[in-house]
Scaffold this motif. Structure first.
Motif, PDB file in Angstrom:
ATOM      1  N   GLU A  17      88.239  78.748 136.946  1.00 10.92           N
ATOM      2  CA  GLU A  17      87.054  79.152 136.182  1.00 10.92           C
ATOM      3  C   GLU A  17      86.764  78.134 135.077  1.00 10.92           C
ATOM      4  O   GLU A  17      86.363  78.503 133.968  1.00 10.92           O
ATOM      5  N   ARG A  18      86.977  76.874 135.386  1.00 13.14           N
ATOM      6  CA  ARG A  18      86.749  75.806 134.410  1.00 13.14           C
ATOM      7  C   ARG A  18      85.497  75.050 134.815  1.00 13.14           C
ATOM      8  O   ARG A  18      85.412  74.498 135.906  1.00 13.14           O
ATOM      9  N   VAL A  19      84.506  75.026 133.932  1.00 14.20           N
ATOM     10  CA  VAL A  19      83.233  74.397 134.244  1.00 14.20           C
ATOM     11  C   VAL A  19      82.734  73.652 133.014  1.00 14.20           C
ATOM     12  O   VAL A  19      82.931  74.091 131.874  1.00 14.20           O
ATOM     13  N   TYR A  20      82.102  72.502 133.257  1.00 12.61           N
ATOM     14  CA  TYR A  20      81.519  71.690 132.179  1.00 12.61           C
ATOM     15  C   TYR A  20      80.217  71.105 132.702  1.00 12.61           C
ATOM     16  O   TYR A  20      80.209  70.380 133.696  1.00 12.61           O
ATOM     17  N   MET A  21      79.123  71.457 132.046  1.00 12.43           N
ATOM     18  CA  MET A  21      77.806  70.979 132.452  1.00 12.43           C
ATOM     19  C   MET A  21      77.141  70.273 131.283  1.00 12.43           C
ATOM     20  O   MET A  21      77.212  70.743 130.146  1.00 12.43           O
ATOM     21  N   VAL A  22      76.488  69.168 131.563  1.00 13.09           N
ATOM     22  CA  VAL A  22      75.783  68.395 130.542  1.00 13.09           C
ATOM     23  C   VAL A  22      74.425  68.001 131.098  1.00 13.09           C
ATOM     24  O   VAL A  22      74.274  67.729 132.291  1.00 13.09           O
ATOM     25  N   GLY A  23      73.449  67.941 130.213  1.00 12.57           N
ATOM     26  CA  GLY A  23      72.127  67.458 130.603  1.00 12.57           C
ATOM     27  C   GLY A  23      71.388  68.452 131.481  1.00 12.57           C
ATOM     28  O   GLY A  23      71.420  69.671 131.273  1.00 12.57           O
ATOM     29  N   LYS A  24      70.741  67.943 132.503  1.00 12.04           N
ATOM     30  CA  LYS A  24      69.927  68.767 133.372  1.00 12.04           C
ATOM     31  C   LYS A  24      70.745  69.644 134.304  1.00 12.04           C
ATOM     32  O   LYS A  24      70.177  70.462 135.028  1.00 12.04           O
ATOM     33  N   ALA A  25      72.069  69.475 134.299  1.00 15.48           N
ATOM     34  CA  ALA A  25      72.911  70.341 135.125  1.00 15.48           C
ATOM     35  C   ALA A  25      72.804  71.801 134.692  1.00 15.48           C
ATOM     36  O   ALA A  25      72.947  72.709 135.513  1.00 15.48           O
TER      37      ALA A  25
END
Length: 336
Positions: free
Chosen positions: A119-127
């Protein structure tokens, strides 16, 4: 610890601008992020003396890098070039993500780092916009599998079961691969912009299947075959979405041989883990930061200058000549 530790680095799809040489040169496990950075045209702190990567077209770099890490198996029979991994230690593409965010922050590139089983998630920008509907928690993944549009309706399970938690975990990771390509296909214009994108996925479902049934079991063999087919299909879809200008890589490791491995939660724990920051990294700024900073900065400078000018004029003011209060008072006294 130095030596070949049971692992394989494979190139499933690659554009013509990135040249990988066919050979059995071992890839240092700790330098895999540098390989990803060099393929995207970024510089690295130390030279990479690995002959598997040649100098390609410097003016046409790939628009995306997709790296999938599969735990629980030494190698996968995928189509493409493969290299053994030397000193298989845990690695992270955080340096590549930071370089993309620093150089292309105004264009808001897509950066997605995901480990479904943890359950590890990292989103940046348009993601954040593209993958806002992506299932990331174990409960969301389980519910997604039993929807009408899930892969269970078209995937031959063979010896795998829908009623086993380990099997469902493995299948949910395949569902994530399918959903990423499906969601990105709805935003094809993002794959044609000028900023490079990064996808880093870590799959642990096959490792759990091997621990549950054994590596010689029919379930493990069926899961391996299904995973290879899904990875090949995922690679083709991502490669086509970016118009043939994407690098798709797979790292297969039996086990990371390092005491500094990441702290993970129980693979079957249902409760959602807290968002930890073990490296004490700063919170990533968004694209509004520079605008807000300039507004506050120049407003403070303007107010400071206004206070200085007003204070100077008040200090050098002649009360009998400049002030209307004293002027009216003097006139009234004279009239009286």
């Amino acid at each position: 610890f130095v030596g070949v530790c049971g692992g394989e680095f494979s190139i499933l799809r690659s554009p013509q601008s990135v040249v990988f040489r066919d050979g059995s040169w071992p890839v240092p496990g700790e330098r895999i992020p540098d390989v990803a950075a060099l393929t995207m045209g970024f510089s690295v702190e130390e030279d990479l003396p690995w002959p598997g990567l040649a100098v390609g077209d410097l003016f046409h770099r790939p628009q995306a890098t997709v790296l999938v890490t599969v735990k629980g198996v030494d190698k996968l029979p995928v189509k493409g070039l493969s290299y053994p991994i030397e000193n298989a230690v845990p690695f992270s593409l955080d340096s590549v993500a930071n370089a993309i965010h620093t150089l292309f922050s105004e264009e808001m590139p897509v950066v997605l780092q995901l480990a479904p089983s943890e359950e590890r998630v990292y989103m940046v920008g348009k993601a954040n916009t593209v993958f806002e509907d992506l299932s990331v928690t174990l409960r969301q993944l389980r519910n997604r599998l039993f929807q009408d549009s899930s892969i269970l309706s078209s995937l031959p399970l063979n010896s795998l079961s829908r009623n086993n938690e380990v099997d469902l975990l493995f299948l949910s990771e395949l569902q994530v691969l399918h959903d990423i390509a499906s969601l990105l296909s709805r935003h094809k214009h993002l794959a044609k912009d000028h900023s490079p994108d990064l996808y880093s996925l870590e799959l642990s479902g096959l490792d759990e299947v091997g621990k549950r049934y054994g590596e010689d079991s029919q379930q493990f063999k069926d899961a391996s075959r299904i995973l290879v087919d899904s990875l090949q299909k995922f690679a083709d879809e991502m490669f086509n979405l970016y118009g043939g200008n994407a690098v798709v890589e797979v790292v297969a490791v039996k086990e990371f041989n390092s005491p500094l491995s990441r702290k993970t939660r129980s693979i079957l724990q249902a409760s959602q883990s807290k968002n930890e920051n073990p490296y004490n990294l700063a919170y990533p700024y968004n694209y509004d930061y520079s605008v807000i900073f300039n507004i506050v900065l120049w407003m403070m400078i303007g107010l400071a200058l206004a206070v200085i000018v007003i204070s100077y004029n008040l200090w050098n003011m002649d009360p009998g000549y400049d002030s209307i209060i004293y002027r009216m008072t003097n006139q009234k006294i004279r009239m009286d």
